[in-house]
Design an enzyme around this catalytic site. Structure first.
Site, PDB file in Angstrom:
ATOM      1  N   MET A 194      11.448  37.452  -6.405  1.00 17.29           N
ATOM      2  CA  MET A 194      11.540  36.147  -6.986  1.00 17.29           C
ATOM      3  C   MET A 194      10.798  35.079  -6.199  1.00 17.29           C
ATOM      4  O   MET A 194      10.231  34.221  -6.825  1.00 17.29           O
ATOM      5  CB  MET A 194      13.011  35.819  -7.198  1.00 17.29           C
ATOM      6  CG  MET A 194      13.356  34.421  -7.542  1.00 17.29           C
ATOM      7  SD  MET A 194      13.573  33.280  -6.187  1.00 17.29           S
ATOM      8  CE  MET A 194      14.438  34.211  -4.983  1.00 17.29           C
ATOM      9  N   PRO A 195      10.725  35.141  -4.881  1.00 21.38           N
ATOM     10  CA  PRO A 195       9.903  34.125  -4.237  1.00 21.38           C
ATOM     11  C   PRO A 195       8.431  34.269  -4.629  1.00 21.38           C
ATOM     12  O   PRO A 195       7.923  35.375  -4.768  1.00 21.38           O
ATOM     13  CB  PRO A 195      10.073  34.401  -2.746  1.00 21.38           C
ATOM     14  CG  PRO A 195      11.365  35.106  -2.632  1.00 21.38           C
ATOM     15  CD  PRO A 195      11.445  35.942  -3.879  1.00 21.38           C
ATOM     16  N   LEU A 196       7.807  33.133  -4.820  1.00 27.15           N
ATOM     17  CA  LEU A 196       6.362  33.085  -4.991  1.00 27.15           C
ATOM     18  C   LEU A 196       5.798  32.612  -3.662  1.00 27.15           C
ATOM     19  O   LEU A 196       6.175  31.544  -3.171  1.00 27.15           O
ATOM     20  CB  LEU A 196       5.976  32.127  -6.114  1.00 27.15           C
ATOM     21  CG  LEU A 196       4.476  31.866  -6.274  1.00 27.15           C
ATOM     22  CD1 LEU A 196       3.730  33.155  -6.590  1.00 27.15           C
ATOM     23  CD2 LEU A 196       4.242  30.826  -7.353  1.00 27.15           C
TER      24      LEU A 196
END
Length: 127
Positions: free
Chosen positions: A1-3
Site C-alpha cells: 500500500m505505500p507508494l
C-alpha cells in the site's frame, strides 16, 4: 500500500537506485508491517541542478549523494514505528546502496483508505 518515490541527483547510477529501492522496501516490511508483495515505487534520477538542498540544515552535512524518499501510506503507524523505519532505511541505504545515512532524506504523507485505487477504477480498501 505505500507508494514510494525516490528522487536522486545524477550522481547515482541505476544499480545504486535499484538497491536503494529494495532497501526501502525491506525497511518497510521490517518496521511498519508492509507485506512483501506490496511493492509500488517510482524512482527518478534528475539532471544536474534539478535536485536542490541545504548542505547543513539541522547540523547534518549533506552532499550530492543525497536522495529524497517520499512515502505515501495509510494513517495509523506509531511514532516509534516511524522512528524505527527512518533508522532502518538509513542503515540499509548504507549497507545495500552505499548511500550515507546523512544523505537520506525521508518524508511520510499519510492518508485514509478512501484515498487509494489500485486499478480497475475501484477503491479496493472500501470494499
Amino acid at each position: 500500500m505505500p507508494l514510494v518515490r525516490i528522487d536522486a541527483p545524477p550522481t547515482h547510477d541505476d544499480a545504486t537506485l535499484t538497491a536503494l529501492g529494495d532497501a526501502v522496501h525491506q525497511a518497510m516490511t521490517e518496521t511498519i508491517d508492509v507485506p512483501a508483495d506490496d511493492f509500488f515505487q517510482i524512482i527518478t534520477r534528475h539532471e544536474a541542478g534539478q535536485v536542490r538542498y541545504d548542505p547543513g540544515y539541522l547540523g547534518i552535512t549533506r552532499d550530492d549523494g543525497i536522495v529524497f524518499i517520499s512515502l505515501t501510506l495509510r494513517v495509523g503507524r506509531l511514532n516509534s514505528q516511524k522512528k524505527a523505519l527512518y533508522a532502518r532505511i538509513g542503515e540499509l541505504a548504507k549497507e545495500s546502496a552505499g548511500i550515507e545515512p546523512r544523505n537520506v532524506f525521508v518524508n511520510l504523507t499519510e492518508n485514509s483508505e478512501s484515498d487509494w485505487s489500485f486499478g480497475e477504477g475501484v477503491a479496493q480498501y472500501l470494499n
